[in-house]
Each structure stands twice: as C-alpha cells, then as structure tokens.
Motif scaffolding. Sequence first.
Motif, mmCIF file in Angstrom:
data_model
loop_
_atom_site.group_PDB
_atom_site.id
_atom_site.type_symbol
_atom_site.label_atom_id
_atom_site.label_comp_id
_atom_site.label_asym_id
_atom_site.label_seq_id
_atom_site.Cartn_x
_atom_site.Cartn_y
_atom_site.Cartn_z
ATOM 1 N N LEU A 181 0.839 -1.203 0.000
ATOM 2 C CA LEU A 181 0.000 0.000 0.000
ATOM 3 C C LEU A 181 0.878 1.258 0.000
ATOM 4 C CD1 LEU A 181 -2.728 -1.093 2.568
ATOM 5 C CD2 LEU A 181 -2.852 -1.155 0.072
ATOM 6 N N ASN A 182 0.308 2.334 -0.547
ATOM 7 C CA ASN A 182 1.057 3.579 -0.651
ATOM 8 C C ASN A 182 1.069 4.316 0.691
ATOM 9 O OD1 ASN A 182 1.154 6.658 -1.176
ATOM 10 N ND2 ASN A 182 1.988 5.737 -3.045
ATOM 11 N N LYS A 183 2.242 4.764 1.130
ATOM 12 C CA LYS A 183 2.385 5.379 2.463
ATOM 13 C C LYS A 183 1.586 6.677 2.560
ATOM 14 C CE LYS A 183 6.685 3.026 3.365
ATOM 15 N NZ LYS A 183 8.099 2.951 3.579
ATOM 16 N N LYS A 184 1.576 7.443 1.488
ATOM 17 C CA LYS A 184 0.851 8.718 1.517
ATOM 18 C C LYS A 184 -0.666 8.451 1.553
ATOM 19 C CE LYS A 184 1.228 13.200 -0.785
ATOM 20 N NZ LYS A 184 0.056 13.309 -1.678
ATOM 21 N N ASP A 185 -1.128 7.505 0.736
ATOM 22 C CA ASP A 185 -2.569 7.165 0.725
ATOM 23 C C ASP A 185 -3.021 6.712 2.113
ATOM 24 O OD1 ASP A 185 -2.474 7.655 -1.936
ATOM 25 O OD2 ASP A 185 -2.641 5.547 -2.579
#
Length: 303
Positions: A181-185
């Motif tokens: 998963l994307n850290k910013k998302d």
Amino acid sequence: MAATFFHQPVAGLNGWGIDVPSFGSSRIFGKLLSTRLFFNSSYHKLQHPVLGSISHDSSTESSLILIRHGESMWNEKNLFTGCCDVPLTKRGVEEAIEAGKRISYIPVDLIFTSGLIRAKMTAMLAMTQHQEKKVPIIVHNESEQATLWSGVYSEKTTNQSIPVITTWQLNERMYGDLQGLNKKDIAEKYGKEQVREWRRSYDISPPNGESLEMCSRRAVAYFKDFIEPHLESGKHVMVAAHANSLRSIIMYLDRLTPQEVTSLEMSTGIPLLYIYKEGKFSSRGSPVGSTEAGVYAYTQVII
Ligand SMILES: O=C(O)[C@H](O)COP(=O)(O)O
C-alpha cells in the motif's frame, strides 16, 4: 576413464569454517557449527582516498559496517515493502556502488545480509568497489545438497573470497496488511499520527505486522548469537539489511531507549561504521567519501 577430482571442498558451509546456523537449524536459533576458520584478517593496510593508509589490529579491534539497502523499486513508489522481495532501482544500484567506494578501504572478512534481494544486491554491488578485490560468495546452507553443490575446491580461491551469509532474521520488519500500500494514501486515510505510530513507535505493530520490538527480538538475537562472536574473534564484518532490522540493531549497539529509537531514521545506501573493541561498540558515523567532508546517515523526515 575420467580422473577423480572430487574431494572435500575447501569452502562450503563447513569449509568456510564460519559459525552460522546449520541447514537443520536455520529457522530457529540452533546449535553453532564450529569448524576451522580459513579466512584470516590478513589485509591491514588499505588505502582511503583522503585519509591514506589505515591500520587495523585484528587482535584488539574489529570493524562492523552496517548498511541499509539502496533505494528499492517500492521505495521509489513510496509503498510499504516489509518482507516483499523487490529489487533495487537504478538509483539504488548507484547508491550501493557509492557506498562501496566509501568502505573500499575498510577490511571485510565476512558479510551478513537479509534473505531479501535488495540487501543482497547492495552488499554485492558495494563489494565490487573494494580495494581487496575479493569475491563475495553466497553461502548456501538451505540443504545438505545445496551445501555440497556449492563447494569450492581451491584453497587459493577460498582465500580470495568473502563468505556471504543470508538470513531471514535480518529481513525488514513484516509490515502486515500495509505491504504493497502507498504510504501517503494510508496517511490520508488513517491520519499522519496513526501512520507515524505504525512506522516509528517501538511496541505498536502495524495491522497484522511486526512492531519494532518484535523485529528486534529476532534481528538482535541473531546479531548477538551469530555476528558478535565473529567480531569478538577479530573478524571484520559487514551487515547489509533494512531500515527496521538495522534500527533495532543500532538501538542495541547505541543503547537507545524505546523513546530515542522513534526518531532514528536510516537513509538508503549510507554505510555506518562501528568499531568493536574489548566488548564495546563505538560508532564512527559514516565513512567519508572521496569528494566530500562527511555525510549524515540519520534524517528526521518521514512520509
Ligand atoms: O518496508 C518499508 O516500507 C521500508 O523499507 C521501511 O519503511 P518505514 O520507513 O516505513 O519503516
């Protein structure tokens, strides 16, 4: 009739004479294989481009190089990676080579890496720059056959090699449901504070993953059981691993508190040097490159 060449290998798990878990015990901390050591710390006059010749007296002190892998393809995409086995980017490859230049004058007798390709690539690429030009060879101890089939039959070649021990205990912390998963998302979804807690607290685990404390239980135990004894015996060791397995090892070496470790960050591809002497580790920071005054391995910025 074909001549018989086969005899006992000089190198292979037993031939290297190194103390690592045997294939029968590689998943748990089991008995040590104690055999003769073929490697000797014979090179003590390596040249640093700026500092000149550096002497190491292996009877009194030994060096420990810690290096986080270079940028991986998921670092580039800002994805939680954990135990997913992704390679380096081109930039990561360059970082590993640059790291190799920084440590090219520091003796290395033995290399430990995690079981993940980004750490293995980093160690191997870094060693292409080493002044000694010894060949790093991955030790295959996953089965009796693997040990036998990877035997080296020349003592001269063995002496021109560096054994590379790979072990899952040095892997990145298992990031559980966050992997991929994307850290910013995730920060937008759950809030920066929550994500910071998952990433940097000592004892809070990401969902279904390992906390730093859990990661430390296996990484530091491995370090104490299988790496420290080599340092004690005068061997110079390099460890190529990951942000969190190394944070836990540095926490142990620098005696950081759970609070202090929350602000410890590891840059990709920056080597850190420790000197082991009389049972104590002292940090020497990052070896200086040939074109700069110094580097900083720790940064404060995350996300
Ligand atoms: O596994 C990862 O995503 C990184 O290698 C380390 O991530 P972190 O900075 O979130 O601990």
